[in-house]
Design a protein around this motif. Structure first.
Motif, short mmCIF file in Angstrom:
data_model
loop_
_atom_site.label_atom_id
_atom_site.label_comp_id
_atom_site.label_asym_id
_atom_site.label_seq_id
_atom_site.Cartn_x
_atom_site.Cartn_y
_atom_site.Cartn_z
N CYS A 188 0.82 -1.21 0.00
CA CYS A 188 0.00 0.00 0.00
C CYS A 188 0.86 1.26 0.00
N ILE A 189 1.97 1.25 0.76
CA ILE A 189 2.83 2.44 0.82
C ILE A 189 3.95 2.39 -0.23
N ASN A 190 3.90 1.37 -1.08
CA ASN A 190 4.86 1.25 -2.19
C ASN A 190 6.31 1.17 -1.69
N ALA A 191 6.50 0.41 -0.62
CA ALA A 191 7.85 0.24 -0.06
C ALA A 191 8.71 -0.62 -0.99
N LYS A 192 9.98 -0.23 -1.14
CA LYS A 192 10.90 -0.95 -2.02
C LYS A 192 12.17 -1.32 -1.25
N LYS A 193 12.58 -2.57 -1.39
CA LYS A 193 13.82 -3.02 -0.78
C LYS A 193 14.97 -2.81 -1.76
N LYS A 194 16.07 -2.22 -1.25
CA LYS A 194 17.22 -1.96 -2.10
C LYS A 194 18.50 -2.34 -1.36
N SER A 195 19.46 -2.90 -2.08
CA SER A 195 20.73 -3.30 -1.49
C SER A 195 21.81 -2.26 -1.78
#
Length: 223
Positions: free
Chosen positions: A28-35
């Motif tokens: 819903c909050i458009n969270a993105k995981k990034k390394s």
């Protein structure tokens, strides 16, 4: 995101939210995981951030550099820590600090607008997110005051003792494990490493403290 679920459960932003709601919440909050690799910058001074960051694993530091290249560490953050909230809450302001990964790290980037604005689906957790965000910003300001209490001390000895006293209170022990190594601690206190090392040795000779690498014991503290 399953591997990071235990970390998310202790993130202040998600306090009071059922873990079963996490997948829907993050979508819903458009969270993105990034390394990020070690020494890679997540945010740079001058950037205009639109998202807050959550450390899923690894370690990051909030640093500030002056025009002469002198570096001061404002904060050292591990898994579960949140950063950037004060800047994104303040509006479209340029960062005056940088955020750098000090080891290989995974960061969850959460767009601020999606957190603070109620979505068309009227998800129940949005009110909780907003309330938690307000509390987090307040706690961040308290941490800044604690750092000022350390860095504004007149002498290096007073700075060291103030820093260790805060750790002792947090860890409820006269023996503390500092998250900062000697170089980073010198940057945090705003002094050079050799001066810090000399003062620590003098304090040990005077039986004020004992230390071994990042482990410090304050003597005669009553803790």
């Amino acid at each position: 995101m399953d591997a990071s679920m235990k970390v998310l459960q202790r993130v202040p932003l998600f306090r009071g939210i059922n873990e079963n709601d996490f997948p829907h919440l993050l979508n819903c909050i458009n969270a993105k995981k990034k390394s990020y690799a070690r020494n890679e910058f997540i945010f740079l001074s001058g950037d205009i951030p639109t998202a807050i960051g959550i450390v899923l694993d690894g370690r990051v530091q909030i640093i500030k550099e002056d025009v002469f290249g002198n570096r001061v560490i404002l904060n050292d953050l591990g898994a579960g820590a949140v950063f950037g909230e004060s800047f994104v809450c303040g509006g479209s302001f340029s960062l005056t600090v940088s955020v750098q990964a000090t080891e290989d790290s995974s960061i969850l980037l959460c767009p601020f607008k999606q957190i603070m604005h109620i979505c068309p689906n009227a998800c129940e957790f949005h009110n909780t997110l907003v309330q938690n965000m307000v509390v987090m910003v307040s706690q961040h300001n308290i941490k800044l005051l604690e750092q000022l209490e350390v860095t504004t001390k007149h002498s290096l000895r007073e700075k060291i003792l103030a820093y260790l006293a805060q750790l002792a209170q947090e860890q409820d022990s006269a023996t503390v494990n500092s998250p900062l190594g000697r170089v980073d601690l010198a940057d945090y206190l705003g002094v050079d490493r050799s001066s810090l090392t000399r003062e620590l040795k003098r304090m040990q000779d005077e039986h004020i403290l004992q230390f071994d690498k990042n482990i410090y014991t304050l003597l005669n503290t009553g803790i």
